[in-house]
Design a protein around this motif. Structure first.
Motif, short mmCIF file in Angstrom:
data_model
loop_
_atom_site.label_atom_id
_atom_site.label_comp_id
_atom_site.label_asym_id
_atom_site.label_seq_id
_atom_site.Cartn_x
_atom_site.Cartn_y
_atom_site.Cartn_z
N ARG A 104 0.78 -1.22 0.00
CA ARG A 104 0.00 0.00 0.00
C ARG A 104 0.83 1.29 0.00
O ARG A 104 0.66 2.15 -0.87
CB ARG A 104 -0.91 0.04 1.23
CG ARG A 104 -2.28 -0.44 0.93
CD ARG A 104 -2.94 -0.99 2.17
NE ARG A 104 -3.83 -2.08 1.81
CZ ARG A 104 -5.12 -1.92 1.56
NH1 ARG A 104 -5.66 -0.74 1.64
NH2 ARG A 104 -5.86 -2.94 1.23
N ILE A 105 1.71 1.41 1.00
CA ILE A 105 2.32 2.73 1.22
C ILE A 105 3.18 3.18 0.04
O ILE A 105 3.00 4.29 -0.47
CB ILE A 105 3.08 2.75 2.57
CG1 ILE A 105 2.05 2.64 3.68
CG2 ILE A 105 3.91 4.02 2.71
CD1 ILE A 105 2.63 2.43 5.05
N PRO A 106 4.11 2.32 -0.45
CA PRO A 106 4.89 2.80 -1.60
C PRO A 106 4.02 3.09 -2.83
O PRO A 106 4.27 4.08 -3.54
CB PRO A 106 5.86 1.65 -1.89
CG PRO A 106 5.56 0.57 -0.96
CD PRO A 106 4.57 1.02 0.03
N MET A 107 2.99 2.27 -3.05
CA MET A 107 2.14 2.49 -4.21
C MET A 107 1.40 3.82 -4.12
O MET A 107 1.33 4.59 -5.07
CB MET A 107 1.12 1.35 -4.32
CG MET A 107 1.60 0.26 -5.21
SD MET A 107 2.07 0.97 -6.75
CE MET A 107 3.10 -0.19 -7.47
N ARG A 108 0.84 4.08 -2.93
CA ARG A 108 0.10 5.33 -2.75
C ARG A 108 1.03 6.53 -2.89
O ARG A 108 0.66 7.55 -3.46
CB ARG A 108 -0.58 5.37 -1.39
CG ARG A 108 -1.83 4.52 -1.37
CD ARG A 108 -2.52 4.64 -0.04
NE ARG A 108 -3.50 3.59 0.11
CZ ARG A 108 -4.72 3.66 -0.40
NH1 ARG A 108 -5.08 4.72 -1.07
NH2 ARG A 108 -5.56 2.67 -0.25
N THR A 109 2.26 6.39 -2.34
CA THR A 109 3.21 7.50 -2.46
C THR A 109 3.53 7.77 -3.92
O THR A 109 3.49 8.92 -4.38
CB THR A 109 4.52 7.13 -1.72
OG1 THR A 109 4.17 6.61 -0.44
CG2 THR A 109 5.40 8.33 -1.57
N LEU A 110 3.80 6.71 -4.66
CA LEU A 110 4.14 6.86 -6.07
C LEU A 110 3.00 7.51 -6.84
O LEU A 110 3.20 8.47 -7.60
CB LEU A 110 4.45 5.48 -6.65
CG LEU A 110 4.85 5.46 -8.12
CD1 LEU A 110 6.21 6.09 -8.29
CD2 LEU A 110 4.85 4.05 -8.66
N ILE A 111 1.77 7.03 -6.60
CA ILE A 111 0.63 7.56 -7.36
C ILE A 111 0.37 9.01 -6.97
O ILE A 111 0.08 9.85 -7.83
CB ILE A 111 -0.59 6.67 -7.13
CG1 ILE A 111 -0.39 5.35 -7.86
CG2 ILE A 111 -1.85 7.34 -7.63
CD1 ILE A 111 -1.37 4.29 -7.51
N SER A 112 0.49 9.32 -5.67
CA SER A 112 0.28 10.71 -5.27
C SER A 112 1.29 11.62 -5.94
O SER A 112 0.94 12.68 -6.47
CB SER A 112 0.42 10.86 -3.75
OG SER A 112 -0.37 9.91 -3.11
N LEU A 113 2.56 11.21 -5.92
CA LEU A 113 3.58 12.06 -6.53
C LEU A 113 3.33 12.24 -8.02
O LEU A 113 3.42 13.36 -8.54
CB LEU A 113 4.98 11.45 -6.30
CG LEU A 113 5.50 11.57 -4.87
CD1 LEU A 113 6.85 10.89 -4.75
CD2 LEU A 113 5.60 13.03 -4.46
N SER A 114 2.99 11.15 -8.70
CA SER A 114 2.81 11.30 -10.15
C SER A 114 1.59 12.16 -10.45
O SER A 114 1.60 12.95 -11.39
CB SER A 114 2.72 9.94 -10.83
OG SER A 114 1.58 9.26 -10.40
N SER A 115 0.51 12.04 -9.62
CA SER A 115 -0.64 12.91 -9.84
C SER A 115 -0.25 14.37 -9.65
O SER A 115 -0.65 15.23 -10.42
CB SER A 115 -1.79 12.62 -8.88
OG SER A 115 -1.99 11.28 -8.73
#
Lengths: 111, 222
Positions: free
Chosen positions: B143-154
């Motif tokens: 969860r955490i790395p995925m959410r971080t990555l998606i937030s940053l790319s958004s």
């Protein structure tokens, strides 16, 4: 919960649903993609071909709206009709099948 | 620098050449009362939607994806808002300006992206019962790395998009009211902050573009 998932995975109707929906979705997607690439590709790279030159012609003498614009709007309408077709089939056929699979899996899992 | 080069710079997300475009002083002209009136009516309507949505925001889950309770019709309005604001206001106007009326044909093909999402993704994601891309990816991945990555790319995506919107809106305001470009930017900034007071209204007005693009097409199929 995991138990229900396994029941669904084991149901042959689930694979039938996946297969049917996948084939239908990809068929429509290929139609849309082919339309887009054919239209924009010819406009961008082969503007001298006979049909591409035709859609550079104005509809009315001296007007600025060309046949290409008309074809573009027809494509938009075709896309909307394709989506309508998909929604119709999904709401009737796919959803019925899906609901039956989930209901059976729940019953088998004793919930 | 030609207009095409500017458009290219715009596409790759470099906002600086665009800012120089906007710094050309607005010509002095009489106040266009009809245009200003329409602008004010539009602002009032969108602020009204914001307050209406803010009243209905009760829990933290309401702030994301509107609590997952968007009806098909509301969602259609959100997609339309996205499409009308970004394509019609920014893209098509610029294309017609730079290439003539035939520039309109470029707007046909992006439209094809919606049917594609519909045919290939919407059903699966809907059956999964998740509303945002981050939620969907987190089903299978950590969860955490995925959410971080998606937030940053958004966020990266939104910054590029925001520059275009702010420059467009600022130029519009400074021409409409005959005021300084910087002052126009401040006014726009205040308006945008006001209407983002409720995150729910992002979905209502279709502003939360980068993530709703993907998620709104997939939430409701019918």
């Amino acid at each position: 919960m995991q138990h229900i998932y396994r029941k669904i995975q084991a149901d042959p109707r689930f694979h039938e649903l996946e297969h049917k929906r996948g084939r239908f979705g990809w068929t429509l997607a290929v139609i849309v993609l082919a339309n887009c690439f054919w239209y924009m590709g010819a406009t961008a790279f082969f503007p001298d071909l006979a049909f591409a030159r035709f859609w550079g012609e104005p509809i009315a003498e001296g007007g600025s709206t060309t046949w290409g614009i008309v074809i573009g709007f027809v494509q938009t309408v075709v896309f909307i009709l394709l989506v309508g077709l998909y929604i119709y089939r999904a709401n009737t056929e796919f959803d019925t099948l899906k609901d039956a699979i989930v209901a059976d899996a729940r019953r088998a899992a004793g919930e | 620098m030609s207009l095409n080069a500017r458009l290219l710079a715009l596409l790759i997300g470099a906002g600086l050449p665009l800012a120089s475009l906007a710094e050309t002083p607005a010509p002095e002209r009489d106040l266009n009362t009809i245009a200003i009136g329409m602008f004010l009516v539009f602002v009032m309507i969108s602020l009204g939607i914001t307050f209406w949505a803010a009243r209905r925001t009760r829990s933290t889950s309401d702030f994301l994806a509107a609590g997952g309770r968007i009806s098909g019709f509301q969602n259609g309005l959100a997609i339309t808002g996205d499409w009308v604001s970004s394509a019609a206001l920014m893209g098509i106007a610029a294309l017609i300006y730079s290439t003539g009326f035939d520039g309109l044909i470029y707007s046909v093909v992006p439209f094809g992206a919606w049917p594609l999402m519909m045919f290939l993704m919407a059903d699966r994601l809907r059956n999964l019962g998740k509303y945002t891309i981050a939620d969907i990816v987190s089903v299978r991945f950590s969860r955490i790395p995925m959410r971080t990555l998606i937030s940053l790319s958004s966020l990266v995506f939104v910054v590029g998009y925001l520059i275009v919107q702010m420059v467009g809106a600022g130029t519009l305001i400074s021409n409409l009211f005959g005021i300084d470009y910087t002052a126009a930017q401040v006014i726009i900034g205040i308006l945008v902050l006001r209407s983002s007071a409720s995150r729910r209204s992002f979905t209502s007005t279709g502003r939360w573009t980068a993530s709703t693009r993907a998620q709104s097409a997939t939430i409701h199929r019918a």
